[in-house]
Design an enzyme around this catalytic site. Structure first.
Site, short mmCIF file in Angstrom:
data_model
loop_
_atom_site.label_atom_id
_atom_site.label_comp_id
_atom_site.label_asym_id
_atom_site.label_seq_id
_atom_site.Cartn_x
_atom_site.Cartn_y
_atom_site.Cartn_z
N SER A 121 0.80 -1.21 0.00
CA SER A 121 0.00 0.00 0.00
C SER A 121 0.84 1.26 0.00
O SER A 121 2.02 1.26 0.34
CB SER A 121 -0.91 0.01 1.22
N LYS A 122 0.19 2.33 -0.37
CA LYS A 122 0.78 3.65 -0.48
C LYS A 122 1.44 4.10 0.82
O LYS A 122 2.45 4.79 0.80
CB LYS A 122 -0.36 4.61 -0.80
N ARG A 123 0.80 3.73 1.93
CA ARG A 123 1.26 4.16 3.25
C ARG A 123 2.72 3.82 3.52
O ARG A 123 3.40 4.51 4.25
CB ARG A 123 0.39 3.52 4.34
N GLN A 124 3.17 2.71 2.95
CA GLN A 124 4.50 2.23 3.31
C GLN A 124 5.51 2.32 2.17
O GLN A 124 6.42 1.52 2.08
CB GLN A 124 4.41 0.80 3.83
N GLY A 125 5.31 3.30 1.30
CA GLY A 125 6.27 3.45 0.21
C GLY A 125 5.59 3.70 -1.11
O GLY A 125 4.37 3.88 -1.16
#
Length: 428
Positions: free
Chosen positions: A255-259
Site C-alpha cells: 500500500s501507499k502508506r509504506q512506500g
RNA sequence: GGCGCGUUCGUCUAGCGGUUCAGGACGCUGCCCUCUCAAGGCAGAGAUCACGGGUUCGAAUCCCGUACGCGCUACCA
C-alpha cells in the site's frame, strides 16, 4: 471451448495510476499470452463513477507502453470484441440482467441503506456471516411493478440458492469449495444503473472470450459468485489463476502508506523498465532454476502459470536496486550515453559541449560505480562542470608560494606523457 | 465474528518421499584485487523447513489438527 487460442485480459479500474501490483498482474497475463500464442487484452473497468479520475486511462496506457506490455486489443486500438471500456457497454449489461431477471436468477431489491446496515449489524453481533436476507425476493410481481412505476430506487441482486457447493478450479491453488450459505446475494446492478464489478466482469469475460482469468488473490473470495453467474447464464467457466499478493515489509497488502506503489514513481526514480519487469516477474514466479537475470523475451520463453507461488511476496527494494545495476551494466555504452544525455537534459545540466564521445567515456568510467544513471551527474559532476568550491583545509595546508608553478609544470609533463602513450597505443 | 488463502535463511526463492543435518540470489561480515569508490573473485554468518500429531522402512515434501499471518466480508474494484 471458449476460444481456440488463449485470451487473457488485464482489467484495471482507472483510479489514477498503475499500481505496481497491477503491473505484475498485467505482466503475468502478457507473458502467458505471448508464451502460448494467445491474445492479451486491456479492458477498463470504470463502473464506479465516484472513483473515476480524469486522465487515469491515458496515464495507465502510457505506463503500460513504457513497460513494454503492449496489448493486442483494447482502448485506442480496438478489436473484435469492443468496446473495451465498461462505461461504454451499459446496454450490454442491461440486456443480460434482463435475462437473469426473467429466469429468476436475479431479482429487484428496494431495501434502504438503513435496513441493510441494521441487518448486517445484527448478523455480525450474532457472529453470523453477513448476507442479505432475500427480503425483496418475497415481493410479488405486482408489488415490484408498482414500485418500479413509482420510480423507487432499486438495485438488482443475484439469487443465490442455499445449501449448495460451488467448486472453483484454480491453476495456482487447486480446487476450492464454497458453501452457498456463505455467499451473499450480490448486487449486480447499482441504483445508478451501473453494473458492479461482478456482473460486468463475468459478462465481459464471456463476451470477450476470455479463457483464463488471471487476477490478484483478493478476488478469490468472490470467485464463487462469478462461477454462479456463469452458470446462471449457461456459460462455460474460464480457468482461474489467483496471483499471490505483493506485500509491504510488514507483510500486509502493498500500500501507499509504506512506500511507493505507482509504477510512475519507480520510473521517476530512475529505475530501468527492464529491471522493474525482471524484478516483479520474480516476485511470485520462478522457472525452477537459479536464474535471476531476464529480459522480457526470455521471460516469455520461460513463463508458465503452474510455476507461480501461492504465498505473498514482500516488495524488497534492495534486490530491485541490484537488478537495476545489473541491467545498467548489461547495456551498451552508446545506449548508456544516450540515457545519460537524457538525464543531463532533464536536470538542466546538458551542454552542447558534451560530445557523444565524451558521454561515452564518462559512462565507461562510471557504469560500474553506480546503480542509477542519475547517480553519474550526482557523483561525478566534475565531468560536466568546473568545480565551484575547493577543499578549504587542503588549500590552507598545502598551498605554498610555488604551488601554482609546480602544478603547471606537472600538467605539462602529463600532457607529454599522454602524447607518448597515444603513440605507443597506436603502435600496438 | 464469518468465509477463504497462506506458512523453507532478514527478504525473494529452489525443493514436488530417500542422492539435502536443505541449494541459489539480494542484503550483511571478512579476505583478495586495487591510488579511491565500485565492479569482480573467494570465504563466512544466517532456516531445529510455524507447531503438534499421524501415514511410511524413510517427510520440508502426503494427511489431520492447532497457532500465526494475510485477504475478503460495500449499491469499490
Amino acid at each position: 471451448m471458449i476460444s481456440e487460442f488463449p485470451r487473457v485480459r488485464f482489467a484495471p479500474s482507472p483510479t489514477g495510476y498503475l499500481h505496481i501490483g497491477g503491473l505484475r498482474t498485467a505482466l503475468y497475463n502478457y507473458l502467458f499470452a505471448k508464451k502460448t500464442g494467445g491474445k492479451f487484452i486491456l479492458r477498463i473497468e470504470d463502473t464506479d463513477r465516484a472513483r473515476f479520475v480524469e486522465g487515469a486511462v491515458e496515464n495507465l496506457i502510457s505506463t503500460m507502453n513504457w513497460s513494454g506490455l503492449h496489448y493486442d486489443e483494447g482502448p485506442g486500438i480496438g478489436g473484435e470484441y469492443g468496446p473495451y471500456i465498461q462505461s461504454e457497454r451499459l446496454e450490454i449489461y442491461k440486456e443480460h440482467t434482463e435475462k437473469l431477471l426473467e429466469s429468476g436468477k436475479a431479482y429487484y431489491c428496494f431495501c434502504s441503506k438503513e435496513r441493510l446496515d441494521f441487518l448486517r449489524d445484527g448478523q455480525k453481533a450474532k457472529g453470523e456471516q453477513s448476507v442479505y436476507d432475500k427480503h425483496c425476493l418475497k415481493l410479488t410481481p405486482e408489488e415490484v411493478a408498482e414500485k418500479l412505476k413509482d420510480g423507487l430506487p432499486y438495485v438488482v441482486r443475484m439469487n443465490v440458492v442455499a445449501n449448495q457447493r460451488v467448486h472453483v478450479k484454480d491453476i495456482i491453488r487447486g480446487n476450492i469449495d464454497f458453501d452457498t450459505n456463505t455467499i451473499d446475494d450480490q448486487v449486480l446492478i447499482k441504483s445508478d444503473g451501473f453494473p458492479t464489478y461482478h456482473l460486468a466482469n463475468v459478462v465481459d469475460d464471456h463476451l470477450m472470450k476470455i479463457t483464463h482469468t488471471i487476477r490478484g488473490e483478493e478476488w478469490l473470495p468472490s470467485t464463487p459468485k462469478h462461477v454462479l453467474l456463469y452458470q446462471a447464464f449457461g456459460w462455460e467457466v474460464p480457468v482461474f489463476a489467483h496471483l499471490p499478493l505483493l506485500l509491504n515489509p510488514d507483510r500486509s497488502k502493498l500500500s501507499k502508506r509504506q512506500g511507493d506503489v505507482a509504477v510512475e514513481d519507480y520510473r521517476a526514480k530512475g529505475y530501468l523498465k527492464e529491471a522493474l519487469i525482471n524484478f516483479i516477474a520474480l516476485l511470485g514466479w520462478n522457472a525452477g532454476d537459479d536464474r535471476e537475470f531476464y529480459y522480457m523475451n526470455e521471460l516469455v520463453d520461460s513463463f508458465s502459470l503452474d510455476r507461480i507461488n501461492k504465498s505473498g511476496a514482500v516488495f524488497n527494494l534492495e534486490k530491485l536496486d541490484w537488478l537495476n545495476a545489473e541491467h545498467l551494466r548489461a547495456k551498451s555504452d552508446s545506449e548508456l550515453a544516450s540515457l545519460l544525455k537524457e538525464e543531463l537534459i532533464t536536470i538542466g545540466e546538458y551542454s552542447d559541449d558534451f560530445s557523444d564521445e565524451l558521454l561515452e567515456k564518462v559512462v565507461v568510467a562510471m557504469k560500474e560505480r553506480v546503480k542509477f544513471i542519475k547517480e553519474i551527474p550526482q557523483n561525478a559532476g566534475y565531468f560536466f562542470a568546473k568545480p565551484d568550491s575547493y577543499d578549504e583545509k587542503g588549500i590552507q595546508k598545502g598551498w605554498k608560494e610555488d604551488t601554482p608553478g609546480l602544478l603547471t609544470s606537472y600538467m605539462q609533463k602529463l600532457k607529454v606523457s599522454l602524447i607518448h602513450l597515444k603513440k605507443i597505443m597506436k603502435l600496438l
